[in-house]
Scaffold this motif. Structure first.
Motif, PDB file in Angstrom:
ATOM      1  N   ASP A  95       0.840  -1.200   0.000  1.00 41.40           N
ATOM      2  CA  ASP A  95       0.000   0.000   0.000  1.00 41.40           C
ATOM      3  C   ASP A  95       0.877   1.253   0.000  1.00 41.40           C
ATOM      4  O   ASP A  95       0.407   2.345  -0.289  1.00 41.40           O
ATOM      5  N   VAL A 118      -8.215  -7.068   4.960  1.00 39.01           N
ATOM      6  CA  VAL A 118      -8.130  -6.775   6.388  1.00 39.01           C
ATOM      7  C   VAL A 118      -7.300  -5.509   6.617  1.00 39.01           C
ATOM      8  O   VAL A 118      -6.316  -5.263   5.925  1.00 39.01           O
ATOM      9  N   SER A 120      -6.562  -2.262   9.959  1.00 42.10           N
ATOM     10  CA  SER A 120      -6.928  -1.732  11.275  1.00 42.10           C
ATOM     11  C   SER A 120      -8.159  -0.842  11.142  1.00 42.10           C
ATOM     12  O   SER A 120      -9.048  -0.846  11.987  1.00 42.10           O
ATOM     13  N   THR A 121      -8.190  -0.060  10.057  1.00 43.88           N
ATOM     14  CA  THR A 121      -9.317   0.852   9.834  1.00 43.88           C
ATOM     15  C   THR A 121     -10.632   0.071   9.825  1.00 43.88           C
ATOM     16  O   THR A 121     -11.608   0.469  10.468  1.00 43.88           O
TER      17      THR A 121
HETATM   18  N1  CTP Z   1      -0.255  -4.466   6.172  1.00 44.80           N
HETATM   19  C1  CTP Z   1      -0.367  -5.575   5.334  1.00 44.80           C
HETATM   20  N2  CTP Z   1      -1.609  -6.083   5.061  1.00 44.80           N
HETATM   21  C2  CTP Z   1      -2.720  -5.517   5.575  1.00 44.80           C
HETATM   22  C3  CTP Z   1      -2.610  -4.398   6.439  1.00 44.80           C
HETATM   23  C4  CTP Z   1      -1.359  -3.894   6.716  1.00 44.80           C
HETATM   24  O1  CTP Z   1       0.619  -6.102   4.850  1.00 44.80           O
HETATM   25  N3  CTP Z   1      -3.901  -6.024   5.275  1.00 44.80           N
HETATM   26  C5  CTP Z   1       1.071  -3.934   6.442  1.00 44.80           C
HETATM   27  C6  CTP Z   1       1.237  -2.470   6.043  1.00 44.80           C
HETATM   28  O2  CTP Z   1       1.514  -2.358   4.686  1.00 44.80           O
HETATM   29  C7  CTP Z   1       2.412  -2.058   6.906  1.00 44.80           C
HETATM   30  C8  CTP Z   1       2.209  -2.857   8.172  1.00 44.80           C
HETATM   31  O3  CTP Z   1       1.290  -3.916   7.851  1.00 44.80           O
HETATM   32  O4  CTP Z   1       3.618  -2.459   6.304  1.00 44.80           O
HETATM   33  C9  CTP Z   1       1.662  -2.015   9.306  1.00 44.80           C
HETATM   34  O5  CTP Z   1       0.521  -1.341   8.819  1.00 44.80           O
HETATM   35  P1  CTP Z   1      -0.487  -0.480   9.659  1.00 44.80           P
HETATM   36  O6  CTP Z   1      -0.573   0.858   9.075  1.00 44.80           O
HETATM   37  O7  CTP Z   1      -0.188  -0.617  11.087  1.00 44.80           O
HETATM   38  O8  CTP Z   1      -1.832  -1.332   9.370  1.00 44.80           O
HETATM   39  P2  CTP Z   1      -3.182  -1.017   8.603  1.00 44.80           P
HETATM   40  O9  CTP Z   1      -4.117  -2.159   8.868  1.00 44.80           O
HETATM   41  O10 CTP Z   1      -2.912  -0.684   7.167  1.00 44.80           O
HETATM   42  O11 CTP Z   1      -3.677   0.266   9.388  1.00 44.80           O
HETATM   43  P3  CTP Z   1      -4.682   1.443   8.989  1.00 44.80           P
HETATM   44  O12 CTP Z   1      -5.941   0.791   8.522  1.00 44.80           O
HETATM   45  O13 CTP Z   1      -4.829   2.221  10.259  1.00 44.80           O
HETATM   46  O14 CTP Z   1      -4.000   2.242   7.912  1.00 44.80           O
END
Ligand code: CTP
Length: 448
Positions: A95, A118, A120-121
């Protein structure tokens, strides 16, 4: 030995995080994981992280693949870390493709495929109370700004709008593609979990009371109420019904202002002895200039009074107001409210018909804090001392028009089931209402 580094927030640790860390580890022999600090996330506009830094570090530790965990605190830190930790490979999810190419100068950069479906959002909006459907009361100027800012807070979704002028509500709903223009306030309260009240001042208390009694959380534009009794009643009802009531004084929730308050209270300028806070805004003739609820005090004094209350507390021994009520006018167009506690004084100025410098000065026994205009959108301030030229400067993020910070705290309170925010406690909000009431009623010094 190949040393690998990766960074993230790791909020509500999920499968995507786990898979990324495992693959990062496989790229080398030693894995360093940087976890973002809360302040860093705030400064880059990520306001809705649910877990604390300690919890997020614990998430990463439990994954069992990190050999070392560090905290990421500022923009550009990655360069320093890569050099200091002698890193060979920097990796992150796809991403971020292209965003970290600048690190190629220092080590190899690898983008790993992001796990689909999946994030965190997504988890944040699903966890706990789930998505909060919110109704807006009053389709005016502030409501438009709210729409622009609420999208920075995941888990809160504007559902419907109520305005006694139903045509205005319909137009608003169409413009922003919302679900429903409610013809009736009670009906809207049945449909939503929270309301944002952005109607004219005089109606705040009534709308808030109805919502609270219906078990609906309330974010209410300032001034919540023009009397202490109404404010007290509203907070008591909210507490009894376990719903959140938050007065939307955006300054109180901005990172810069919050830091300034604790800095000034921490003794770095000695004891606080005096505060000067001014907010003036020249306005075209309109509702603000009409009685019984218009005037500079009801319109703008909330902000300088907030500064007084956050810096000096809620107990004042004396409140004196000098106001300007021009001949032929119903209301005060400028007011100076002088407050006194046992140890300090404050002068709060508000004006809708007089323009002044909108700065804030917090004077202490060893120095002072100077926040330049517009201090209520705090992104910069200085600590200054007797010696000319000796000062410390502080810069903070202040994104958009600042509303996103209060919306974020409102949503966090709902999620955590908290009825009080340390950023603006019910006692502080009630104290501000009491000061507004006292100042409005004080006619001992009126200029014409
Ligand atoms: N990541 C991943 N696959 C996902 C979500 C996250 O590989 N489905 C990776 C991101 O690319 C990053 C790491 O996990 O290298 C930490 O990402 P983080 O920003 O903490 O997670 P997100 O779920 O993307 O958080 P948010 O939705 O808050 O942006």
């Amino acid at each position: 030995m190949t040393r690998v580094i990766t960074y993230g927030t790791y909020d509500l640790f999920h499968e995507g995080h786990k898979r990324l860390l495992e693959r990062a580890k496989e790229l080398g022999d030693y894995l360093i994981v940087g976890v973002t600090s809360t302040a860093f996330d705030e400064s880059r506009g990520k306001l809705d992280v649910s877990q604390s830094l300690v919890e997020r570090i614990e998430n990463v530790r439990k994954s069992g693949v990190a050999d070392e965990i560090i905290v990421e605190e500022f923009q550009g830190q990655k360069i320093r870390d890569i050099i200091e930790h002698k890193v060979d490979i920097f990796t992150v999810g796809s991403d971020w493709m292209g965003k970290f190419d600048y690190l190629n100068e220092y080590c190899k950069v690898v983008y790993l495929d992001r796990t689909k479906g999946v994030s965190s959002t997504k988890l944040r909006s699903e966890e706990g109370v789930g998505i909060q459907r919110l109704g807006i009361v009053g389709a005016g100027r502030v409501a438009h700004r709210f729409i622009a800012e609420v999208r920075y807070v995941s888990g809160l979704e504007v559902d419907s709008v109520y305005d006694p002028d139903h045509a205005a509500a319909m137009e608003f709903v169409q413009k922003y593609d919302l679900r429903h223009a409610a013809p009736d306030y009670d009906e809207m309260l049945n449909d939503v979990g929270a309301v944002y009240i952005a109607s004219p001042h005089a109606s705040h208390v009534e709308y808030a009371r109805k919502a609270i009694d219906a078990g609906v959380h309330v974010l209410c534009e300032k001034p919540l109420s023009l009397t202490a009794a109404d404010a007290e009643d509203l907070y008591a009802r909210a507490e009894a019904n376990s719903v959140v009531l938050l007065e939307a004084i955006k300054t109180a929730f901005c990172p810069g202002f919050r830091r300034m308050v604790v800095l000034a209270r921490s003794g770095s300028i000695g004891q606080i002895r005096s505060i000067d806070a001014t907010f003036t805004k020249l306005m075209e003739p309109g509702r603000e200039f009409e009685g019984p609820d218009g005037g500079a005090i009801s319109e703008l004094a909330t902000f300088p009074l907030l500064a007084a209350v956050k810096l000096l507390g809620t107990e004042f021994e004396d409140v004196r107001t000098t106001k300007l009520v021009p001949e032929g006018s119903d209301v005060d167009t400028f007011a100076r409210i002088d407050l006194r506690t046992e140890k300090a004084t404050a002068t709060c100025r508000a004006g809708i018909g007089v323009k002044a410098e909108g700065s804030l000065v917090v004077a202490g026994t060893e120095g002072y804090v100077y926040v330049p205009a517009p201090w209520w959108l705090t992104n910069y301030y200085e600590e200054r001392f007797e010696e000319p030229g000796v000062s410390r400067r502080y810069y903070y993020a202040f994104d958009g028009d600042g509303m996103r910070y209060e919306i974020s705290e409102f949503h966090r309170m709902i999620r955590e089931g908290r009825t009080s925010s340390f950023m603006l406690t019910p006692q502080e909000s009630i104290a501000i209402a009491r000061l507004i009431e006292t100042a409005r009623a004080d006619n001992t010094a009126v200029l014409r």
